[in-house]
Each structure stands twice: as C-alpha cells, then as structure tokens.
Design a protein around this motif. Sequence first.
Motif, PDB file in Angstrom:
ATOM      1  N   PHE A 224      52.895  44.136  36.867  1.00 43.03           N
ATOM      2  CA  PHE A 224      51.548  44.261  37.432  1.00 43.03           C
ATOM      3  C   PHE A 224      50.532  43.486  36.595  1.00 43.03           C
ATOM      4  O   PHE A 224      49.701  42.746  37.131  1.00 43.03           O
ATOM      5  N   ILE A 225      50.582  43.678  35.269  1.00 44.41           N
ATOM      6  CA  ILE A 225      49.620  43.021  34.389  1.00 44.41           C
ATOM      7  C   ILE A 225      49.791  41.506  34.443  1.00 44.41           C
ATOM      8  O   ILE A 225      48.805  40.747  34.436  1.00 44.41           O
ATOM      9  N   ALA A 226      51.041  41.047  34.523  1.00 47.67           N
ATOM     10  CA  ALA A 226      51.283  39.603  34.606  1.00 47.67           C
ATOM     11  C   ALA A 226      50.693  39.027  35.890  1.00 47.67           C
ATOM     12  O   ALA A 226      50.113  37.935  35.889  1.00 47.67           O
ATOM     13  N   GLU A 227      50.842  39.756  37.000  1.00 43.14           N
ATOM     14  CA  GLU A 227      50.283  39.282  38.263  1.00 43.14           C
ATOM     15  C   GLU A 227      48.756  39.245  38.214  1.00 43.14           C
ATOM     16  O   GLU A 227      48.117  38.299  38.702  1.00 43.14           O
ATOM     17  N   ILE A 228      48.169  40.274  37.619  1.00 42.26           N
ATOM     18  CA  ILE A 228      46.705  40.297  37.500  1.00 42.26           C
ATOM     19  C   ILE A 228      46.234  39.180  36.583  1.00 42.26           C
ATOM     20  O   ILE A 228      45.208  38.527  36.846  1.00 42.26           O
ATOM     21  N   ASP A 229      46.980  38.937  35.503  1.00 39.08           N
ATOM     22  CA  ASP A 229      46.647  37.845  34.594  1.00 39.08           C
ATOM     23  C   ASP A 229      46.676  36.510  35.329  1.00 39.08           C
ATOM     24  O   ASP A 229      45.779  35.674  35.167  1.00 39.08           O
ATOM     25  N   GLN A 230      47.696  36.307  36.160  1.00 38.91           N
ATOM     26  CA  GLN A 230      47.790  35.077  36.925  1.00 38.91           C
ATOM     27  C   GLN A 230      46.612  34.946  37.895  1.00 38.91           C
ATOM     28  O   GLN A 230      46.027  33.874  38.065  1.00 38.91           O
ATOM     29  N   SER A 231      46.245  36.065  38.522  1.00 41.12           N
ATOM     30  CA  SER A 231      45.109  36.046  39.446  1.00 41.12           C
ATOM     31  C   SER A 231      43.816  35.717  38.715  1.00 41.12           C
ATOM     32  O   SER A 231      42.960  34.988  39.225  1.00 41.12           O
ATOM     33  N   LEU A 232      43.641  36.257  37.501  1.00 39.75           N
ATOM     34  CA  LEU A 232      42.449  35.953  36.710  1.00 39.75           C
ATOM     35  C   LEU A 232      42.378  34.468  36.380  1.00 39.75           C
ATOM     36  O   LEU A 232      41.317  33.837  36.478  1.00 39.75           O
ATOM     37  N   LYS A 233      43.516  33.907  35.979  1.00 41.20           N
ATOM     38  CA  LYS A 233      43.541  32.487  35.660  1.00 41.20           C
ATOM     39  C   LYS A 233      43.178  31.651  36.879  1.00 41.20           C
ATOM     40  O   LYS A 233      42.479  30.639  36.766  1.00 41.20           O
ATOM     41  N   GLU A 234      43.665  32.074  38.044  1.00 38.89           N
ATOM     42  CA  GLU A 234      43.344  31.338  39.264  1.00 38.89           C
ATOM     43  C   GLU A 234      41.864  31.480  39.616  1.00 38.89           C
ATOM     44  O   GLU A 234      41.240  30.539  40.117  1.00 38.89           O
ATOM     45  N   CYS A 235      41.305  32.655  39.346  1.00 44.30           N
ATOM     46  CA  CYS A 235      39.856  32.830  39.556  1.00 44.30           C
ATOM     47  C   CYS A 235      39.069  31.878  38.665  1.00 44.30           C
ATOM     48  O   CYS A 235      38.124  31.218  39.102  1.00 44.30           O
ATOM     49  N   PHE A 236      39.462  31.812  37.393  1.00 45.10           N
ATOM     50  CA  PHE A 236      38.747  30.974  36.444  1.00 45.10           C
ATOM     51  C   PHE A 236      38.940  29.483  36.728  1.00 45.10           C
ATOM     52  O   PHE A 236      38.147  28.661  36.281  1.00 45.10           O
ATOM     53  N   SER A 237      40.022  29.140  37.458  1.00 47.55           N
ATOM     54  CA  SER A 237      40.260  27.734  37.780  1.00 47.55           C
ATOM     55  C   SER A 237      39.558  27.312  39.058  1.00 47.55           C
ATOM     56  O   SER A 237      39.639  26.169  39.476  1.00 47.55           O
ATOM     57  N   GLY A 238      38.886  28.251  39.717  1.00 49.30           N
ATOM     58  CA  GLY A 238      38.139  27.926  40.925  1.00 49.30           C
ATOM     59  C   GLY A 238      38.919  28.110  42.196  1.00 49.30           C
ATOM     60  O   GLY A 238      38.497  27.662  43.263  1.00 49.30           O
ATOM     61  N   THR A 239      40.085  28.786  42.136  1.00 54.39           N
ATOM     62  CA  THR A 239      40.901  29.014  43.326  1.00 54.39           C
ATOM     63  C   THR A 239      40.416  30.256  44.047  1.00 54.39           C
ATOM     64  O   THR A 239      40.157  31.286  43.419  1.00 54.39           O
ATOM     65  N   ASP A 240      40.310  30.179  45.352  1.00 52.94           N
ATOM     66  CA  ASP A 240      39.902  31.338  46.160  1.00 52.94           C
ATOM     67  C   ASP A 240      41.134  32.183  46.427  1.00 52.94           C
ATOM     68  O   ASP A 240      41.827  32.024  47.429  1.00 52.94           O
ATOM     69  N   ILE A 241      41.426  33.109  45.501  1.00 53.87           N
ATOM     70  CA  ILE A 241      42.670  33.876  45.611  1.00 53.87           C
ATOM     71  C   ILE A 241      42.597  34.941  46.686  1.00 53.87           C
ATOM     72  O   ILE A 241      43.604  35.561  47.014  1.00 53.87           O
ATOM     73  N   SER A 242      41.421  35.178  47.244  1.00 58.69           N
ATOM     74  CA  SER A 242      41.333  36.181  48.305  1.00 58.69           C
ATOM     75  C   SER A 242      42.084  35.758  49.548  1.00 58.69           C
ATOM     76  O   SER A 242      42.323  36.549  50.448  1.00 58.69           O
ATOM     77  N   ALA A 243      42.466  34.459  49.599  1.00 53.33           N
ATOM     78  CA  ALA A 243      43.209  33.967  50.762  1.00 53.33           C
ATOM     79  C   ALA A 243      44.684  34.298  50.661  1.00 53.33           C
ATOM     80  O   ALA A 243      45.438  34.093  51.607  1.00 53.33           O
ATOM     81  N   LYS A 349      37.415  36.835  26.330  1.00 46.61           N
ATOM     82  CA  LYS A 349      37.233  36.244  25.008  1.00 46.61           C
ATOM     83  C   LYS A 349      37.773  34.817  24.951  1.00 46.61           C
ATOM     84  O   LYS A 349      37.190  33.945  24.286  1.00 46.61           O
ATOM     85  N   GLU A 350      38.888  34.562  25.658  1.00 42.99           N
ATOM     86  CA  GLU A 350      39.573  33.277  25.536  1.00 42.99           C
ATOM     87  C   GLU A 350      39.216  32.295  26.640  1.00 42.99           C
ATOM     88  O   GLU A 350      39.709  31.168  26.625  1.00 42.99           O
ATOM     89  N   CYS A 351      38.391  32.694  27.610  1.00 43.30           N
ATOM     90  CA  CYS A 351      38.064  31.789  28.703  1.00 43.30           C
ATOM     91  C   CYS A 351      37.202  30.643  28.201  1.00 43.30           C
ATOM     92  O   CYS A 351      36.590  30.711  27.130  1.00 43.30           O
ATOM     93  N   SER A 352      37.129  29.573  28.993  1.00 45.50           N
ATOM     94  CA  SER A 352      36.379  28.385  28.600  1.00 45.50           C
ATOM     95  C   SER A 352      34.880  28.677  28.571  1.00 45.50           C
ATOM     96  O   SER A 352      34.413  29.695  29.087  1.00 45.50           O
ATOM     97  N   ALA A 353      34.133  27.738  27.981  1.00 44.83           N
ATOM     98  CA  ALA A 353      32.701  27.963  27.765  1.00 44.83           C
ATOM     99  C   ALA A 353      31.943  28.110  29.078  1.00 44.83           C
ATOM    100  O   ALA A 353      31.084  28.995  29.215  1.00 44.83           O
ATOM    101  N   HIS A 354      32.265  27.274  30.081  1.00 47.67           N
ATOM    102  CA  HIS A 354      31.496  27.350  31.326  1.00 47.67           C
ATOM    103  C   HIS A 354      31.837  28.618  32.110  1.00 47.67           C
ATOM    104  O   HIS A 354      30.986  29.178  32.795  1.00 47.67           O
ATOM    105  N   ILE A 355      33.077  29.094  31.976  1.00 50.99           N
ATOM    106  CA  ILE A 355      33.438  30.371  32.616  1.00 50.99           C
ATOM    107  C   ILE A 355      32.716  31.525  31.911  1.00 50.99           C
ATOM    108  O   ILE A 355      32.179  32.436  32.551  1.00 50.99           O
TER     109      ILE A 355
END
Length: 764
Positions: A224-243, A349-355
Amino acid sequence: MTNKNIYQEIKENDFYKVFLDEKADKSPIANMTISTQIHELSKGLETISFELKSQVREQHGALLSQATHAGRLDVALNTVSGDVERIQATAHRLKNQLDSQYSLIENQTRVLGNLHEVSHVLRSCGNLLNLTQKLKDTKDVLKQASIHFELEPLIEDSDLNKIDFIQEERAYVIGSRQKIKNLAQMQLVNGLKERNELQVTNTIKIFINFQTLDVSLDNLVTTFIAEIDQSLKECFSGTDISAFNSGAAQIDKLAPNNRSPGGGGGSSASSRGPGKAPLLTTTQNFRAKLWKSLHWLIYDELYEYCEQIILLKKSLEEVNQLSRVSDSEISIEKKFWKSLEDLFRRSFKECSAHISQALQEGLSKLLSSARGLQMRLGSAFVFDDGIFEPLEVGYLTKCAANMKACLTGVDLPSNETVDTFIRVASTELSAAMVDTNLANKVANVFNSCSKDFWSKMEAQIKLGTDSKQVVDIPNIPQTQNINLANILFYHSDSVKRMIWNLGENFCKSETAEIVLKSLQQGEHLVQAILQQLMDSMISTIGIILLSMHREPGLNSEKISTTGPSMYMKELQEFIYRAWNNHAVPFDDKVTTCKCGEQLAIRCIDLFVNNLVILRPLSLAGRNRLKNDCIFLESALKTIAPNLAELGKPFRLLRAMSSLILQKPEELIEHSIEKESPVPSYVILFLLFGHGGMELQSPHTAANWSNERLIQWLEGHTSEREKLELISGALQRYRDITRRKNTTQYDPVYPHLSSYFEKALQSLK
C-alpha cells in the motif's frame, strides 16, 4: 639443672646464638680459633646428651608402656589390613557382575531406542501419507490450510527428508502450500477491494494456519505504502493520476509476474513510465494538475486504502475472538498510518524546490483535502500536525506578504486601504479555516500586519495643547485626529464584519477570539484621542461649577426659583456645544458613549462636591439649587442619554435635589449603609451648611480654598480620609468653644457629632 634452665642457658649464650640465629651478631666467634669453637660445641653437645639420658631414665616406665601399646597397635593394623584386602576382592567381584549386566542393558536400550526412532519415523510417514491423501481429497481451501498446519512439522522434519518413498508426497504438499499462499494473498487483496469481510476473515485464518500472518500483513502495508509513494511521485511530476484506477495495481504488485508497467492499462503506461519527462505547459497549468492530483490522491485513493485497513482490522478482531492474535497484528491500522505519515514527511522534505514552493503556498488546499479525508473516515485516522509544519513557514510568509503589500508605501491609511487589507485578510483566513492550527497562525499574521497599520495611525495622531481645546470648533489637528479615529473604527468594524461573513462556526472559533482580542490596540488609540478631549471638557466643567460659589443671591430670599442658575446655563451650553463639536463626529459610538458616561459621572461628582460646601444658603437659594439638580439631568442627557445606567452617581444626583432642602433633624436620619448612594461625608458637609459662622466647614478650618478642597476630594476617594478631615474641623470647633468658655454649642453640632460617630462606626 632442669631442661628449661639448659634451654635458657644455651639460648642466652653469645657463642651458641651465632649458630641458632642467622641474624645474630658474629663478633663473639670472630676471634676464636677453630679448636676453641669445636671444644665449645662439643661441650654443648655433651650437656644436651646428658640431659637427654637423664630424661630417658626418668621416663623409663612410660616409654616401656608406650612401646607395648605400639606393638599391639601394629598387630591391630595388620588385622585391619587383611580385612580391607578381603573387602576389595569382594568389591571387584561385585563390579564385574554389575558391569556385565549394565553392558547388557545398555545394548538392549540402544536397540530399543533405534526401534523407537524407526517407529516414530514410520508413524510420521504414515501421518504424512494420510494427511497428504486427505489434502488431495479436500477442495475447501480453509480446510486445506488446517491440514497444512498439521503437515508443517512433518515437512520440516529432517529425518523424513531421507525417506525416498514419501518424497513425491512431500513435493506435492510443498507445491500445494505455495499455491494456497498465493491464492490466499490474492483473495486478501480481492476481498479488501470488494469489501468482502467473510473472504478477508477466511484469508486471515489461512495465514494463521501457515503462521505467516505477521509477514503477510507487513507485506500488504508495504505494498500500500509503495503504491501511495508512486502516486505521490506522479503527482509531483505533473501527471493527472485521477485518470487512473489505483486499486487495479494491487494484485499485480502482489503477483510480480502478472504486473503490467506502471500498474495501469497499456494506453497509460507510456505516460507513467519511469524517466518520462512531465508534460508541463505553464506554471499555472502544472499547479492546477498538482492540486487536482493531490486532492484525488488524499481524498479518494487514500480513502480506499483506509477503508481496506479498517475492514482488515475488523476481520482481525473477529478472528481474535476465536484464536489468539498478537497485539502487533491487531494494530495493523497504526502500522499503516505511521508508515503513511512517514512517507508524507519524507516526500515533503525531499521534493524539488518548485514542488516545495507550490506545497507551501497551497498548504490550505493540502490541509483541506487531509481534513476532508479525516471527516470522511469519521476521524478513524487523524494526521499528525507535525507532518505539515515544514510547509507552514512558506505559507505564512506568503500570507504576510499579501497582507503587508496592502500597507506598503502608505503613510496615512484610508478607508480604501482598510478595504483592500480586509479583503486580502478575508481571503487568507477563509482558505486557512480548514485547519484550526493554521487558521490561528494566519490570524497571528493578520494581527501582526494590523499592528503595522496601528503604528502608522499612531504616528499621525496629534497630541498637545492645540488638540485639547474644546472651547471653539475643532481645529486642524483635532479634525485630523477625528479622521484617524474614524479610520481606526472603520478598520475595527470591518474586521468584525469580516469575521461575521466568514460564518457562524468561525465566529465561535478560537481564531475569531485571537483576531477580536487584538482590536483592543486600535480601541486604545481611539480612547487616547477621546480622552484628551474628555480631560479638557472635565477641566472646563470644573471651572464652571466652581463659579457656583460666586453665584449671586443664593443667600437671599428674593431670588427667583423658576429657572436655572447662571452657572448652570453656562454649563448646559458648554456641554451641548463641546459634545456636538468634538465628540459627535466620532464614528465609534460605543467608545464615545463610554466616554460620555464617564464624563457624566465626573460632572455629577464635581457638582455634588461643590454643592455640599456652599454656605450660607437661604431657603430660596436651596430651591434654586434643587432646580439646578433637575437642569443638570437635562444637560447630561446630551452626553449620556440613559442616565439610569450610571447607577449610584445618578441616584446621588436625584437624592441631592431633596437633601438640599432637608433640615438637620431629617438629614441625620439618612442611612449610612454601604449600598446607600449618598456617602456619609456628603450629609456631614450639608450639616455644616446649616450651622453658624463659628462652625466652620472642614476646608475653611484647614484654611483651604474651595478649589483646593474639590481637588482634594477628587484625589482622595477613601471615606475614612474624608471623615478624618471632618474630624479635624469638629475638634477645632470644640477647642475654640472651650477657649471662649461658651456654655452652648451650635444647634447643629450635636447632630453633626452624632452622625459623625455613626459614620465612624460603619467603617469598622
């Protein structure tokens, strides 16, 4: 010579000491020749030999007796020695007999042990074969898991691994166990996804039978945590994961061989693959996608995971009623939520500056999604406030910058400045209302900006002589102060309207209290502007009231009693003119009303204090003063429309209109209780007014002017101090009377003395 004497003689002899003690002095024999030394030694030996022979002769009988006993002892020892040898021979014979029997029993025991091991192995093989056949005949997975629970120790038995004829059955059991584990893992995921409590419960029972419950649940949480982590990364990359459908990837991740890239369909795999550049257009577009994805992730996807964890917890509790489950298994929801919070902390904490900047500036949106999830789950899961604290600094900095921008470069704020400031503050507070802690901090930022506003206003306030005059119409400094006070009131009123517009719940919140409490600083500034005017008004009123002592005709019976006195007319005109010119222009009617009430109370006190020390007075003069009390009420309604709300001061004014006409006999009947509106010193001063000229008033006896007495009464509010002043006047009168040898006191004096004693008693 006894043996003792011989011993002492040899011991004390310097020659023999050398041979008896190595540390003795060698000098006695140093000068002696060898022959002499030999001679001395021989002599000593002869002496010792003689002594020994003498003792043998003396003890001859005893020595013979001991020798006889020694012979007998030797015979006894020989007899015992023979017996010991016979016993040893018997013991060796018994040992040989026992050893032969022990060896026989040992060999038989070893054979029996081997037979027992063979029997155990055969029995285990039989159980393995029977359970394997039973496993093959059973189609129910739950029953198969129970059989595997019995087969587990047999499969792990190292002795059975060496038996060839059961290897086929062992291989079948091992393969069946792995198939059931995989099937149970899939059924657990499907059961959680479909909210099938019975299926989840049965799966948990299977894990318990396989003794892998802890490992399976940990793997599930990790997935579960790995899937949520992947979703967070996709959010931060600008992907519309709600699709995408996040739940579709759960089975794939638990079964890696069947997992498709990206966890979704083939059409979306390319857009979600690792290393793909995000499809960014503009910053605004990116942030719109970011917040849309984050909201869907937190509000929808996390909700699904939490619902599954809640169902899993419920199933675990149900199973726990039938079998013992460890605490770590029951607290699966705590493990999941702690891992989730750690993931968010690490990601923020580890996300990029613009995020990070986007998250900080849009913290209210993030908290809105988080609190919405909590409400949707019925507070079963609650985010720790510490997760979002690193983002608060940036958010509050943005809020402060937006609010301060409204005041930057403005030296003298206007109503338009206040409108802009309140509009921005309302927007920031409205956005922060999703979280109480954040709203309180934004409120503190608003208060800090309001302090800057008040500092700018305070720097423009005019203080000094020009701003205090109340004789004429307001001058330029006073007009500016009025405008500043009205802007301050407009700010305060706008803040209150802003709080009301933010909703009923916000009005009752701690945040609203923080904002409202800060308004006191602005109110203090308005009060400071008004107070200097009130002080000037009361000073002028005091001067006008002092003129009543110069009012003509108060001791004449021909004076008219139909209208007010000249000083009262002047007072009425001044109060009306000064109040309308200098107080009415203020928009803060509440503060103005409070100042008017305080001014009315001070005016009543000054009027009463001047009234009670007037003398001499005729009956017509007293009637005129009674009318003045009524006219004063009318004059004070200009500044305090509802005089009854003044309490004791108003009742004192009403009482004075009747007390001024009462005779001494009636005055002393007045109550001295603390609840009485008329203080005892007022009655005593009125009694002095009925006395003759020799009975001087307290301030006259102290050689004070009327003005000094009024100032003294204003500064000394203690009833005891006032009675002490009156006591001095009475004592002076008594002393003067005694010096004149006058037999009679003033007719008022007994009343004065009696009432004074009662007043003193009431203070005890």
